[in-house]
Design a protein around this motif. Structure first.
Motif: not given
Length: 628
Positions: A80-90, A155-161, A133-136, A168-174
């Motif tokens: 969760e928090g990694q990128n996406y491959n685009t199946l729909n080119f549109g 006011i809003a804040y979206k965060g993920i860890r 997925m794990e620890q977050g 070596n696949s840790l994700t962390s965003s705000g």
């Protein structure tokens, strides 16, 4: 960060004062009924307005993800928090002005058009929570209030860890966002403004080195941390701050036919960096023993317009804009003769003139936009859109766009400590002609998309070997024709329903540049009922996701871009999710067994070559709305 705390303090202060005023006047005011849900309005800069929706529908199930929107056509990576491959080119879009690039880092980056504005009769909050997925955890917390009927703050804040299952696949965003909306009592002056501060960090492992170990998944490789990956210490980061203002002033107070002056201001700073303590042979030779690349970007945009708005003949607006940007590094690259081979910066100023005409009728809304550069850059844009609503059961949409746009900046200039990842190019403008038609009826929702691409830009691995990456930007000189049909239909019987979405895609090209799966489908069968004396609504079912095999684009973490490859196919594997959702008052609870068939149908599932898709996992979460 100081600006964030300042805005937060300002918001809380205003909130406190408004609450004090309400408390002081409580005894004087008669007890009122709760406001209608339709008074809680959410709108965009284009004035598309919706009401707060606290229902539990299958669409809410589709939107219960980190992006907070239906991600049909996007294939997520393992964590969760990694990128996406685009199946729909549109789903790919182009802009007239050159964008920053590093597109794979921008799925979770909130752009100007992603920001919503609010008008609420009482304070409103929205809390999203979901396990990872794990620890977050993944969290999105939001609060909005009207201190006066004509003044709103949010006011809003979206965060993920999330640590992830792989090395070596840790994700962390705000994603921090602050908005304000204001209009005078006579509604002659209208203001919408926002500030965003965003940082998106990912540890990057480059995928697994031995796919056979994953596909067998015997011990010890059924524990994903036992699989060897390409990089153990690589990290990339996208960070950006943006100040944005959109306001207008109507000259006449009472006359419906009046001049309106408009102004839009956007100032944004971004940077993208890649860190790797240990040099990898996979990217070739390097100038140093460790890698630290940093790309910086400043963008200042102003748009001034004057519109004549009429009651019977529509609105006509003329505008001029000023787009100034600076994309730069702190060094230059020399060739063997001591001459500058790769400069350190691209900076330019682009001015456009244009106009829009919007016509309103009983069942018809039509809009035409034309813009063209008056500076040296040969860019232009023509957009036409018409929406016709026959009745509540039939709605038709037609869109056309002809775009001549400058290349993304990382196609033109890039610097790295890796020798092969330094370039300075002079590509042609990309050209796009696009037609879209949609028909939404009570029988079936259909959409058609046809794109004609000329001078299309893309990334390609010159080594044609997944273990050795020499990815460079390329330009395709021939024409690419892309065609897609999408059909949606929900069939209901008693308390059961079957929701279907099917996408068909076809590409006509002389070389395999735009690779897409021919068919992408999502089918959900579910049951809905009320239990516990109708105090709780439940919804349970199974979702089937599938796409046909194709040469999917691979991912390069050094560039944060996907690149074209024609050696490895992915797809052809079913993805089954079982869910049980519930609603109690304004709280919606979600429980899902994701990809529960992973062990039954074989471990040949990938999001990109060498990047496995998600294993079976059970996750839960909630969306909770609070009303004052």
């Amino acid at each position: 960060m100081k600006n964030i705390f300042l805005l937060f303090f300002l918001f809380i202060t205003i909130f406190s004062f408004s609450q004090e005023e309400d408390v002081e006047g409580l005894e004087k005011l008669p007890k009122k009924e709760k406001p209608s849900i339709e008074l809680y309005k959410i709108y965009t800069l284009e004035k598309d307005t919706v009401f707060l929706d606290t229902t539990l529908t299958i669409k809410k199930e589709y939107k219960f993800n980190m992006l907070r929107k239906d991600n049909f056509g996007l294939l997520p990576f393992a964590n969760e928090g990694q990128n996406y491959n685009t199946l729909n080119f549109g789903l790919n879009t182009n802009s007239t002005f050159p964008n920053f690039g590093f597109k794979a880092k921008h799925f979770n980056y909130l752009e100007v058009e992603d920001i919503k504005y609010y008008s609420v009769p009482t304070p409103l909050s929205d809390l999203y929570f979901k396990t990872v997925m794990e620890q977050g955890q993944s969290l999105d917390a939001f609060l909005t209030i009207n201190t006066k009927p004509n003044l709103n703050f949010s006011i809003a804040y979206k965060g993920i860890r999330s640590l992830g299952k792989y090395i070596n696949s840790l994700t962390s965003s705000g994603n921090f966002r602050f908005t304000s909306s204001y209009f005078t009592k006579d509604k002659r002056y209208i203001l919408n403004a926002h500030f965003t501060g965003q940082d998106i960090m990912n540890q990057e492992n480059g995928g697994i080195t031995t796919t056979s170990d994953f596909e067998i998944s015997d011990e010890p490789y059924d524990e994903r941390a036992q699989l060897e990956v390409y990089f153990n210490d690589a990290t990339n980061l996208l960070k950006g701050n943006r100040f944005f203002i959109d306001h207008s002033y109507k000259l006449s107070k009472d006359n419906p036919n009046s001049l309106v002056f408009t102004h839009q201001f956007n100032h944004e700073y971004k940077f993208f960096e890649y860190n790797q303590r240990t040099v990898s042979d996979r990217f070739g030779d390097s100038y140093s023993n460790s890698i630290y690349n940093k790309t910086r970007y400043n963008h200042l945009y102003n748009k001034i317009g004057v519109a004549y708005k009429t009651k019977d003949f529509g609105n006509l607006e003329f505008f001029v804009d000023d787009n100034k940007y600076n994309y730069y590094y702190n060094s230059v690259v020399y060739d063997n003769l001591g001459n500058i081979d790769v400069p350190n910066a691209i900076n330019d100023r682009i001015n456009n003139v244009g106009g829009t005409y919007t016509y309103f009728a009983t069942n018809l809304v039509a809009k035409l936009l034309i813009s063209n550069a008056i500076t040296d850059q040969s860019i232009s844009n023509i957009e036409a859109k018409a929406t016709y609503k026959l009745n509540d059961d039939y709605n038709f949409i037609f869109e056309y766009q002809k775009l001549n746009s400058l290349p993304a900046l990382n196609y033109t200039l890039y610097q790295s400590n890796y020798v092969d990842y330094n370039w300075s190019n002079n590509f042609k403008n990309e050209k796009l002609n696009q037609f879209k038609i949609a028909a939404n009826t009570k029988w079936l929702d259909l959409s058609f998309n046809y794109k004609i691409l000329n001078d299309h830009l893309y990334f390609e691995n010159e080594n044609n070997d997944i273990t050795s990456l020499k990815v460079k930007p390329k330009q395709f000189e021939n024409t690419i024709n892309y065609l897609s049909f999408q059909a949606k239909k929900e069939i209901k019987f008693w308390k059961f329903a079957l929701d279907n979405t099917v996408l068909f895609q076809s590409v006509d090209q002389s070389s395999d540049i735009v690779n897409v799966p021919q068919i992408v489908t999502r089918n959900t069968i579910y049951f809905t009922d009320k239990v516990f004396k109708k105090a709780m609504q439940i919804q349970t079912g199974v979702t089937f996701n599938y796409f046909t095999e194709y040469y999917a684009n691979d991912y390069n973490p050094l560039l944060a871009e996907f690149y074209v490859q024609n050696q490895t196919k992915i797809g052809g594997f079913p993805m089954l999710d079982f869910f049980i959702n519930a609603k109690v008052r304004q709280t919606r609870i979600f429980l899902k067994a994701e990809h529960f068939n992973s062990a039954w149908t074989g471990y040949n599932f990938y999001s990109a070559p060498n990047y496995p898709y998600r294993d079976f996992i059970v996750r839960f979460g909630l969306v909770w709305n609070f009303f004052q």
